[in-house]
Design a protein around this motif. Sequence first.
Motif, PDB file in Angstrom:
ATOM      1  N   VAL A   1       0.836  -1.198   0.000  1.00 21.84           N
ATOM      2  CA  VAL A   1       0.000   0.000   0.000  1.00 21.84           C
ATOM      3  C   VAL A   1       0.872   1.250   0.000  1.00 21.84           C
ATOM      4  O   VAL A   1       1.816   1.356   0.786  1.00 21.84           O
ATOM      5  CB  VAL A   1      -0.922   0.009   1.245  1.00 21.84           C
ATOM      6  CG1 VAL A   1      -1.647   1.336   1.349  1.00 21.84           C
ATOM      7  CG2 VAL A   1      -1.921  -1.134   1.180  1.00 21.84           C
ATOM      8  N   GLY A   2       0.563   2.183  -0.892  1.00 23.69           N
ATOM      9  CA  GLY A   2       1.195   3.496  -0.902  1.00 23.69           C
ATOM     10  C   GLY A   2       0.163   4.532  -0.493  1.00 23.69           C
ATOM     11  O   GLY A   2      -0.983   4.484  -0.970  1.00 23.69           O
ATOM     12  N   ILE A   3       0.540   5.443   0.414  1.00 19.59           N
ATOM     13  CA  ILE A   3      -0.424   6.410   0.941  1.00 19.59           C
ATOM     14  C   ILE A   3       0.153   7.814   0.809  1.00 19.59           C
ATOM     15  O   ILE A   3       1.249   8.088   1.294  1.00 19.59           O
ATOM     16  CB  ILE A   3      -0.747   6.126   2.423  1.00 19.59           C
ATOM     17  CG1 ILE A   3      -1.022   4.635   2.654  1.00 19.59           C
ATOM     18  CG2 ILE A   3      -1.956   6.948   2.861  1.00 19.59           C
ATOM     19  CD1 ILE A   3      -1.082   4.242   4.103  1.00 19.59           C
ATOM     20  N   VAL A   4      -0.590   8.687   0.147  1.00 28.04           N
ATOM     21  CA  VAL A   4      -0.187  10.079   0.001  1.00 28.04           C
ATOM     22  C   VAL A   4      -0.594  10.842   1.258  1.00 28.04           C
ATOM     23  O   VAL A   4      -1.716  10.698   1.748  1.00 28.04           O
ATOM     24  CB  VAL A   4      -0.850  10.717  -1.237  1.00 28.04           C
ATOM     25  CG1 VAL A   4      -0.525  12.200  -1.317  1.00 28.04           C
ATOM     26  CG2 VAL A   4      -0.389  10.003  -2.502  1.00 28.04           C
ATOM     27  N   ASP A   5       0.339  11.641   1.784  1.00 23.82           N
ATOM     28  CA  ASP A   5       0.057  12.525   2.912  1.00 23.82           C
ATOM     29  C   ASP A   5      -0.139  11.747   4.215  1.00 23.82           C
ATOM     30  O   ASP A   5      -1.128  11.909   4.914  1.00 23.82           O
ATOM     31  CB  ASP A   5      -1.184  13.383   2.614  1.00 23.82           C
ATOM     32  CG  ASP A   5      -1.379  14.509   3.629  1.00 23.82           C
ATOM     33  OD1 ASP A   5      -0.381  14.940   4.218  1.00 23.82           O
ATOM     34  OD2 ASP A   5      -2.534  14.943   3.816  1.00 23.82           O
TER      35      ASP A   5
ATOM     36  N   VAL B   1       4.847   5.618   2.271  1.00 19.72           N
ATOM     37  CA  VAL B   1       4.100   6.853   2.481  1.00 19.72           C
ATOM     38  C   VAL B   1       4.835   8.037   1.854  1.00 19.72           C
ATOM     39  O   VAL B   1       6.054   8.001   1.661  1.00 19.72           O
ATOM     40  CB  VAL B   1       3.864   7.131   3.985  1.00 19.72           C
ATOM     41  CG1 VAL B   1       3.139   5.973   4.647  1.00 19.72           C
ATOM     42  CG2 VAL B   1       5.172   7.428   4.698  1.00 19.72           C
ATOM     43  N   SER B   2       4.071   9.075   1.536  1.00 20.93           N
ATOM     44  CA  SER B   2       4.669  10.314   1.045  1.00 20.93           C
ATOM     45  C   SER B   2       4.185  11.462   1.913  1.00 20.93           C
ATOM     46  O   SER B   2       3.023  11.500   2.323  1.00 20.93           O
ATOM     47  CB  SER B   2       4.286  10.571  -0.416  1.00 20.93           C
ATOM     48  OG  SER B   2       2.905  10.810  -0.531  1.00 20.93           O
ATOM     49  N   THR B   3       5.081  12.366   2.227  1.00 24.15           N
ATOM     50  CA  THR B   3       4.747  13.518   3.062  1.00 24.15           C
ATOM     51  C   THR B   3       5.201  14.800   2.373  1.00 24.15           C
ATOM     52  O   THR B   3       6.061  14.771   1.493  1.00 24.15           O
ATOM     53  CB  THR B   3       5.420  13.424   4.444  1.00 24.15           C
ATOM     54  OG1 THR B   3       6.843  13.387   4.267  1.00 24.15           O
ATOM     55  CG2 THR B   3       4.967  12.183   5.187  1.00 24.15           C
ATOM     56  N   PHE B   4       4.605  15.918   2.802  1.00 27.39           N
ATOM     57  CA  PHE B   4       4.977  17.224   2.285  1.00 27.39           C
ATOM     58  C   PHE B   4       5.635  18.022   3.405  1.00 27.39           C
ATOM     59  O   PHE B   4       5.255  17.895   4.569  1.00 27.39           O
ATOM     60  CB  PHE B   4       3.747  17.978   1.776  1.00 27.39           C
ATOM     61  CG  PHE B   4       2.852  17.162   0.898  1.00 27.39           C
ATOM     62  CD1 PHE B   4       3.314  16.678  -0.314  1.00 27.39           C
ATOM     63  CD2 PHE B   4       1.554  16.857   1.279  1.00 27.39           C
ATOM     64  CE1 PHE B   4       2.499  15.923  -1.121  1.00 27.39           C
ATOM     65  CE2 PHE B   4       0.730  16.093   0.479  1.00 27.39           C
ATOM     66  CZ  PHE B   4       1.200  15.619  -0.736  1.00 27.39           C
TER      67      PHE B   4
ATOM     68  N   ILE C   1       8.672   9.050   1.525  1.00 28.70           N
ATOM     69  CA  ILE C   1       9.053   9.996   0.486  1.00 28.70           C
ATOM     70  C   ILE C   1       8.642  11.392   0.924  1.00 28.70           C
ATOM     71  O   ILE C   1       7.468  11.640   1.209  1.00 28.70           O
ATOM     72  CB  ILE C   1       8.366   9.638  -0.851  1.00 28.70           C
ATOM     73  CG1 ILE C   1       8.776   8.228  -1.287  1.00 28.70           C
ATOM     74  CG2 ILE C   1       8.704  10.657  -1.928  1.00 28.70           C
ATOM     75  CD1 ILE C   1       7.881   7.665  -2.375  1.00 28.70           C
ATOM     76  N   ALA C   2       9.580  12.303   0.999  1.00 32.03           N
ATOM     77  CA  ALA C   2       9.299  13.675   1.413  1.00 32.03           C
ATOM     78  C   ALA C   2       9.438  14.613   0.219  1.00 32.03           C
ATOM     79  O   ALA C   2      10.392  14.504  -0.559  1.00 32.03           O
ATOM     80  CB  ALA C   2      10.245  14.100   2.524  1.00 32.03           C
TER      81      ALA C   2
END
Length: 346
Positions: free
Chosen positions: A151-155, A168-171, A331-332
């Motif tokens: 699973v890949g999750i944005v934010d 996961v990806s974060t900003f 991932i940032a």
Amino acid sequence: MKTTKANSTEIARLAGVSRSTVSRVINNYSNVPPRTREKVLEIIRQHNYVPNVSAQILAGKRIRTIGLFLISQGSVSSDALTNMLIVSVIENASEYGYYVLTHIIRDTQDTEAIKGVMDIFYQHRIDGGIFIGAASHEPFIEDLVKAGFTVGIVDQELPERPESNRIVSTFNNDAGMKMAVAYLSGLGHTAIGTINGNMNRLSGRTKYEGFLAAMRMCGLQVNPDWVLEGDFQENSGYEAIQSLVGRGVAPPTALIAANDSVAFGAIRALKEHGLRVPEDLSVIGFDDHAMSAKHHPALTTIRVEFADMLRRLTTCVISAIEDETAVAREIASDCSLIVRDSCRRI
């Protein structure tokens, strides 16, 4: 290998189990005892029974398809940013020879809708999934991660014990808010407000926390009357300004919106009340929406490199699908200030 005319009812009879048990084995549900599972699979192998949908699964092959799930109650087709995100996933998945199955989840409390999403994973119609718009903690996504699906999750942030199948990806919302507040402070603004995003999502919370920290760093006071509720939809920006004016509160000289869509709604409401941007009130957005440069006035905003972020997230999800030993990834995405016409010096 030629299949026989045996159907699931016949397989169930030969294995001494119910038809629903055969279905659960075929769809790889976890609630089947190991001995029962092996018995059913042996009968299936003996009779070369391979349902079309599950043929590749039973052969131990990937189907080279990932799911893209958008969690949104608002319009998707009319939002340029959302469409860019969808296209980014499709383009990058295609480079690896993967297809993309897309689905919109309108309500995560709708048990039937969520069961349908869960079934897509459990029936192995996809090899893994990417979720956009999820809350900071989404129970059904946590269940998918615990079940071992990629699973890949944005934010989102990684939990204390990250699983290898969670990406996961974060900003860098903190840095983005500091840029926005520092820019406005440099223009002479001290009365600065904000329209928040959805506080159930990571970006909503971290942007507000970043705003508070940035105001402290610049030695500025936060006026609670200028902290306005919103989500991430354009209409929430419009309603936030309507509420501000309706309460008879004197507006700040500048506002920072949770994203550009919210800023668009706020500017529309300000114009309806005879307030000009930037002459009467400066506005900064967040994201750098595709329409921000074309908006009137052209919107000053914090740019997030969404296309690069989605490219990296999609690549990591596919890598994890193809290599189950892949380590957990976070991932940032960095931010940058884009100066246009919606802010003025005072």
